[in-house]
Design a protein around this motif. Structure first.
Motif, PDB file in Angstrom:
ATOM      1  N   TYR A   1       0.869  -1.278  -0.136  1.00 25.11           N
ATOM      2  CA  TYR A   1       0.124  -0.351  -0.404  1.00 25.11           C
ATOM      3  C   TYR A   1       0.770   1.483  -0.023  1.00 25.11           C
ATOM      4  N   TYR A   2       1.624   0.988   1.062  1.00 27.29           N
ATOM      5  CA  TYR A   2       2.940   2.877   0.770  1.00 27.29           C
ATOM      6  C   TYR A   2       3.659   2.720  -0.489  1.00 27.29           C
TER       7      TYR A   2
ATOM      8  N   ALA B   1     -13.781   5.958   1.851  1.00 21.71           N
ATOM      9  CA  ALA B   1     -12.727   6.019   1.334  1.00 21.71           C
ATOM     10  C   ALA B   1     -11.923   6.725  -0.014  1.00 21.71           C
ATOM     11  N   GLY B   2     -10.099   7.731   0.785  1.00 23.47           N
ATOM     12  CA  GLY B   2     -10.053   8.805  -0.223  1.00 23.47           C
ATOM     13  C   GLY B   2      -8.981   7.873  -1.308  1.00 23.47           C
ATOM     14  N   ALA B   3      -9.197   8.713  -2.185  1.00 21.56           N
ATOM     15  CA  ALA B   3      -7.939   7.576  -3.254  1.00 21.56           C
ATOM     16  C   ALA B   3      -6.714   7.739  -3.097  1.00 21.56           C
ATOM     17  N   ILE B   4      -5.745   6.349  -2.940  1.00 22.40           N
ATOM     18  CA  ILE B   4      -4.166   7.734  -2.795  1.00 22.40           C
ATOM     19  C   ILE B   4      -3.704   7.133  -4.394  1.00 22.40           C
TER      20      ILE B   4
ATOM     21  N   THR C   1      -6.252   2.332  -6.220  1.00 19.83           N
ATOM     22  CA  THR C   1      -5.955   2.046  -4.583  1.00 19.83           C
ATOM     23  C   THR C   1      -6.504   3.341  -3.791  1.00 19.83           C
ATOM     24  N   ASP C   2      -7.387   2.563  -2.867  1.00 24.66           N
ATOM     25  CA  ASP C   2      -7.891   3.724  -2.010  1.00 24.66           C
ATOM     26  C   ASP C   2      -7.733   2.990  -0.384  1.00 24.66           C
ATOM     27  N   GLU C   3      -8.169   3.767   0.628  1.00 27.81           N
ATOM     28  CA  GLU C   3      -7.500   4.177   2.057  1.00 27.81           C
ATOM     29  C   GLU C   3      -8.150   2.578   2.106  1.00 27.81           C
ATOM     30  N   SER C   4      -9.043   2.437   1.591  1.00 29.40           N
ATOM     31  CA  SER C   4      -9.484   1.156   2.204  1.00 29.40           C
ATOM     32  C   SER C   4      -8.813  -0.134   2.613  1.00 29.40           C
ATOM     33  N   ALA C   5      -7.729  -0.494   1.510  1.00 30.93           N
ATOM     34  CA  ALA C   5      -6.675  -1.345   1.507  1.00 30.93           C
ATOM     35  C   ALA C   5      -5.665  -1.895   2.149  1.00 30.93           C
TER      36      ALA C   5
END
Ligand SMILES: C[S@@+](CC[C@H](N)C(=O)[O-])C[C@H]1O[C@@H](n2cnc3c(N)ncnc32)[C@H](O)[C@@H]1O
Length: 244
Positions: free
Chosen positions: A12-13, A161-164, A168-172
């Motif tokens: 994710y990061y 959930a915000g998109a990153i 991918t979004d923050e729910s991941a």
């Protein structure tokens, strides 16, 4: 409860690292993220000046580079090679590692700090115990917690959930919320919360900072309220943890 393991948090990061600073640091002076960072750095600097500091989950080094200017030594560790690549490009002293197994001997630092990280660690008690272990008895652990009793907590829990990134979004990513009342129960024996600060108390959403007059009003309000009794409603609740 481990619903996400280290490898999914790392992935994710690594993905987030590509656009992490799009609205942060020098890319948005006076913006929402800079305000959050300013309030966090200001609080931690009370303890960090002139000492040896470790930032756990230093990411791209946005805060670590500022600590490096006021400390004797400043080191960082992070799970994500993608985030660390950017910190290294800044010339910062960083290494790969995880919050729950810090690669340092006992009592190595005067200040061990962590911002916007522990809420993504399922074993938060293990991470806090490690941070305490590497901190000198006269030192301090400074960390923030995601507060469910806050505007931010409500938006994050019940809003979209915000998109990153495009995919991918923050729910991941695993995210936990611990109220100021719960945090003391997460600490290892012999350590206590000796000071605290609330960050993002009245700001309903980051995009409010895109309205210039609102940006000014919110910035002034957040600084005015950060150390007031309303601080317990801060979306990021910052604690200074010292020996009893
Ligand atoms: C939202 S970023 C914050 C980065 C930096 N502290 C800042 O304020 O700009 C969260 C960081 O925590 C790291 N992280 C998440 N879980 C971690 C863990 N268990 N151990 C070490 N780092 C972790 C991520 O890789 C990411 O770089």
């Amino acid at each position: 409860m481990e619903t996400h393991d280290h490898s999914s948090t790392q992935a994710y990061y690594d993905e987030f690292s590509k656009g992490y600073e799009r609205r942060r640091g020098d890319n948005d002076p006076g913006g929402y993220h800079e305000l959050v960072d300013d309030l966090q750095v200001d609080f931690a600097s009370r303890y960090a000046a002139g000492g040896d500091l470790l930032e756990v989950g230093c990411g791209t080094g946005l805060l670590l580079r500022r600590f490096a200017q006021v400390t004797k030594s400043a080191r960082g560790i992070d799970l994500s090679p993608g985030m660390l690549e950017k910190a290294r490009a800044r010339g910062l002293d960083v290494a790969t590692g995880t919050a729950t197994a810090l690669p340092f001997p006992d009592a190595s630092f005067d200040v061990t700090c962590s911002f916007k990280v522990l809420a993504h660690v399922p074993d938060i008690e293990g991470a806090l115990a490690e941070m305490v272990r590497v901190t000198r008895p006269s030192g301090a652990v400074i960390a923030d917690f995601y507060n469910p009793y806050s505007l931010r907590g409500l938006v994050k829990r019940f809003g979209p959930a915000g998109a990153i990134s495009a995919s991918t979004d923050e729910s991941a990513v695993y995210t936990r919320f611990d109220s100021p009342f719960r945090v003391a129960k997460l600490l290892p024996p012999g350590w206590r919360i000796s000071a605290s600060r609330g960050v993002r108390i009245v700001t309903p959403a980051a995009f409010a900072f895109r309205v210039p007059w609102l940006r000014k009003a919110l910035t002034l309000s957040e600084w005015a309220l950060a150390d007031s009794p309303l601080s317990i409603f801060g979306g990021f609740w910052l604690a200074a943890i010292t020996r009893k």
